[in-house]
Motif scaffolding. Structure first.
Motif, PDB file in Angstrom:
ATOM      1  N   ASN A 145      14.298  40.801  77.232  1.00 34.48           N
ATOM      2  CA  ASN A 145      14.646  40.495  75.846  1.00 34.48           C
ATOM      3  C   ASN A 145      16.116  40.773  75.544  1.00 34.48           C
ATOM      4  O   ASN A 145      16.758  40.031  74.797  1.00 34.48           O
ATOM      5  N   THR A 201      10.027  43.699  80.315  1.00 34.13           N
ATOM      6  CA  THR A 201      10.141  42.870  79.113  1.00 34.13           C
ATOM      7  C   THR A 201      11.328  43.298  78.265  1.00 34.13           C
ATOM      8  O   THR A 201      12.029  42.475  77.677  1.00 34.13           O
ATOM      9  N   HIS A 224       9.915  26.684  77.353  1.00 29.98           N
ATOM     10  CA  HIS A 224       9.029  27.800  77.027  1.00 29.98           C
ATOM     11  C   HIS A 224       8.746  28.577  78.316  1.00 29.98           C
ATOM     12  O   HIS A 224       8.669  27.971  79.379  1.00 29.98           O
ATOM     13  N   HIS A 281      18.762  38.028  74.245  1.00 28.33           N
ATOM     14  CA  HIS A 281      19.489  38.263  73.001  1.00 28.33           C
ATOM     15  C   HIS A 281      20.985  38.031  73.212  1.00 28.33           C
ATOM     16  O   HIS A 281      21.662  37.442  72.352  1.00 28.33           O
ATOM     17  N   ARG A 295      13.109  34.137  83.114  1.00 25.55           N
ATOM     18  CA  ARG A 295      11.849  33.604  82.579  1.00 25.55           C
ATOM     19  C   ARG A 295      10.670  33.975  83.473  1.00 25.55           C
ATOM     20  O   ARG A 295       9.531  34.098  83.009  1.00 25.55           O
ATOM     21  N   PRO A 302      12.268  33.518  74.982  1.00 21.05           N
ATOM     22  CA  PRO A 302      12.326  33.966  73.584  1.00 21.05           C
ATOM     23  C   PRO A 302      13.511  33.343  72.855  1.00 21.05           C
ATOM     24  O   PRO A 302      14.561  33.090  73.445  1.00 21.05           O
ATOM     25  N   TRP A 303      13.339  33.092  71.601  1.00 26.17           N
ATOM     26  CA  TRP A 303      14.388  32.572  70.715  1.00 26.17           C
ATOM     27  C   TRP A 303      14.857  31.157  71.075  1.00 26.17           C
ATOM     28  O   TRP A 303      15.929  30.737  70.663  1.00 26.17           O
ATOM     29  N   HIS A 304      14.057  30.434  71.902  1.00 29.50           N
ATOM     30  CA  HIS A 304      14.514  29.097  72.274  1.00 29.50           C
ATOM     31  C   HIS A 304      14.585  28.185  71.049  1.00 29.50           C
ATOM     32  O   HIS A 304      15.426  27.306  70.975  1.00 29.50           O
TER      33      HIS A 304
END
Length: 618
Positions: A121, A117, A168, A125, A108, A171-173
């Motif tokens: 990601n 990035t 936060h 994923h 994070r 991603p995708w939380h």
């Protein structure tokens, strides 16, 4: 949020935590665990730099390998305790969960370059793809707590995994939060009991709020997540739903009871945890299915008691400590009262339910403590704004007598404190306290069982009113809408208070006119009007023309209430020196303002504050 330190923990069996990872990464992750929050950011950055140098997701894959759902032993907990091979699997999974928290925080905090990035990601994923197995392992470890593992640390680690995964800007939380298995596990963690105290687990991380509460707050602050959480509670089997409700209702006072009053950091942590439960109450208030369940269990009363207990603990500390605690408590109070604005804009909650929530919340003494807490928030305009709006919102729903009684328990405070509170409440208490002390024995605890629209202080009063005309109007009142009925016990008390307060205002404002003229000024007859809906003061007009008022206000009523209004007016017209009409307007919410008509008898020989007495009302 860094996991708890592992260095000082001793395991009953030897094992290498999360042994699949490389030795270099193992050392970096151990540095994170040992350092704690103090030097955490530096060690998290070192982990990220290692992952970046590695250039792929192999370390994350190795960390997640022990959390494959296929590795969960099929044997029960008792047999696992005697199975060394199974215990090794358990210990690897537990260690992987500890490492996973550190890896997520490291990911994070990654730099924002395109190359970074992309790797970030890809890692997230993979995390989403493997989340099902992760939650299954978390549930299994929590349920069975195998012998030899750090049993006391299991709820801490599991709650930390949830909170970190929800935080936060991962991603995708939200995708993780919406999975049924995730919601089910969070609800089971809310019900988890401490094996030593047999109370609900209260998992602190330093001076921060309970980690379980922190994970719950992530759902409550996300609109879609909140809907998912509440839907899951509603869809649970009745027995499971009862357990969830019990866990939430009992938790506020258990949190308060688990802390030491002389430990400022623990008091602040408890306040932040209770604040999450106040947030939960504010959200569940607008769910027609869950609201009655939590009302019956008195969630709002328990929250009010917890807020009062925390305020009392904070009062024993230094001013700076009290200010920090009141910043949180002000937010908690605003969470309970702030939803009133939504009522105005057409939400499903009704005014009766608001009274049932707000009165129990304030009953333990939240109001006087909040007034006292104002002076510790002078340097915090935001927190002062929360309290100011809370006082303003709650005034119409808490009975004046309750506010007056709460004031009796409040230590002395200056006029500035009242001004920072809200004018509506301050003036009501300041000018009306003596009236409620004098007539405290009067109760209104019964209503007409048929129309439910007329209240009485006694059976004799009800019989007399029946003979005087209620037998005629009762059938007509049955045809009125629900807004004319007493929908909860709190409204009975509110309407009684309105009459007592009008009587007090008449005694305070009207006697000078009587002393000069012998009766109220007439054109040919007047009604005294008191308007309590203004935010800055109570306005009054003791020479309001009755004929104009009848045409503007009473005329359109011309129906069930007209005969009762007419009887009151007739007495004042026949004997204006003995009877007068006083009418008050009270704000109940921003769209409804009840008009209370009181017929009062004037006795010139009575002592000064008791010359006017209510004898009839509409």
């Amino acid at each position: 949020m860094p996991p708890a330190k592992r260095g000082a923990q001793k395991s009953k069996i030897p094992f290498q935590i999360a042994k699949p990872v490389t030795p270099r990464l193992r050392k970096l992750l151990d540095n994170v665990a040992v350092s704690g929050a103090a030097a955490g950011s530096r060690h998290y950055a070192a982990v990220w730099d290692y992952l970046l140098q590695e250039g792929n997701c192999s370390s994350l894959e190795l960390t997640l390998k022990p959390l494959d759902a296929d590795l969960i032993p099929s044997v029960n907990g008792a047999r696992v305790g005697r199975n060394v091979a199974a215990m090794a699997v358990f210990s690897d999974a537990f260690g992987a969960l500890v490492d996973l928290v550190a890896l997520i925080i490291s990911l994070r905090s990654a730099n924002a370059s395109p190359a970074h990035t992309s790797l970030q990601n890809k890692c997230f994923h993979i995390l989403v793809e493997r989340w099902s197995g992760i939650t299954q392992w978390m549930g299994y470890l929590t349920t069975y707590r195998p012998t030899g593992l750090q049993i006391d640390q299991i709820p801490t680690i599991m709650a930390s995994v949830l909170f970190t995964a929800f935080d936060h800007p991962i991603p995708w939380h939200q995708e993780i939060m919406h999975r049924p298995a995730t919601v089910e596990y969070l609800l089971s963690l809310l019900q988890e009991l401490d094996r030593r105290t047999r109370k609900y687990c209260y998992v602190l991380d330093g001076s921060n709020r309970c980690l379980i509460m922190a994970a719950l707050s992530k759902y409550l602050l996300c609109a879609d997540g909140r809907a998912t959480l509440l839907s899951h509670i509603k869809a649970s089997k009745p027995s499971a739903r009862r357990r969830i409700v019990t866990a939430i209702v009992e938790r506020p006072m258990q949190i308060v009871g688990s802390i030491q009053a002389d430990r400022v950091n623990l008091v602040l942590a408890a306040a932040e945890s209770v604040d999450v439960l106040c947030l939960f109450a504010s959200k569940v208030a607008y769910d027609g299915t869950l609201l009655p369940i939590f009302l019956r269990r008195n969630l709002w009363g328990k929250l009010g008691s917890a807020v009062c207990a925390l305020a009392d603990m904070a009062a024993k500390g230094r001013s700076s400590d009290r200010a920090a605690c009141w910043q949180v408590l002000a937010q908690s109070i605003a969470a309970i009262t702030g939803g009133i604005d939504l009522v105005v804009h057409g939400t499903s909650i009704d005014t009766a339910s608001l009274g049932e929530m707000l009165c129990p919340f304030f009953e333990p003494g939240v109001l006087p403590r909040a007034v006292e807490g104002i002076k510790f928030l002078k340097g915090d305009p935001e927190a002062l704004g929360w309290l100011s709006r809370a006082f303003q919102d709650v005034a119409p729903y808490c009975t004046i007598s309750r506010i007056a009684r709460a004031d009796l328990r409040c230590p002395a405070f200056g006029e500035e404190g009242w001004d920072m509170a809200h004018f509506t409440i301050s003036r009501a208490v300041e000018s009306g306290l003596s009236a409620f002390n004098a007539r405290d024995a009067i109760t209104v605890n019964m209503k007409c069982g048929s129309c439910e629209s007329v209240a009485y202080c006694s059976l004799e009063c009800q019989r007399e009113d029946w003979d005087n005309g209620h037998r005629v109007e009762c059938a007509s009142l049955l045809k009125l809408g629900e807004g004319h009925k007493f929908t909860s016990p709190s409204t009975l008390e509110i309407r009684r208070d309105q009459l007592v307060y009008l009587e007090h205002l008449a005694n305070k404002r009207l006697p000078p006119a009587f002393a000069q003229e012998g009766s109220l000024p007439a054109y040919p007859y007047t009604v005294a009007m008191f308007n309590a809906t203004r935010p800055d003061a109570i306005t009054y007009d003791i020479q309001h023309r009755m004929d104009a008022h009848a045409q503007a206000i009473w005329g359109p009523i011309d129906g069930p209430w007209s005969e009762r209004v007419g009887r009151c007016v007739l007495h004042a017209i026949k004997d204006p020196k003995s009877f007068t009409i006083v009418e008050g307007i009270f704000e109940f919410n921003f769209s409804v303002a009840p008009y209370v008509l009181a017929e009062m008898r004037y006795d010139p020989d009575a002592p000064s504050p008791r010359k006017f007495r209510v004898v009839n009302s509409t």
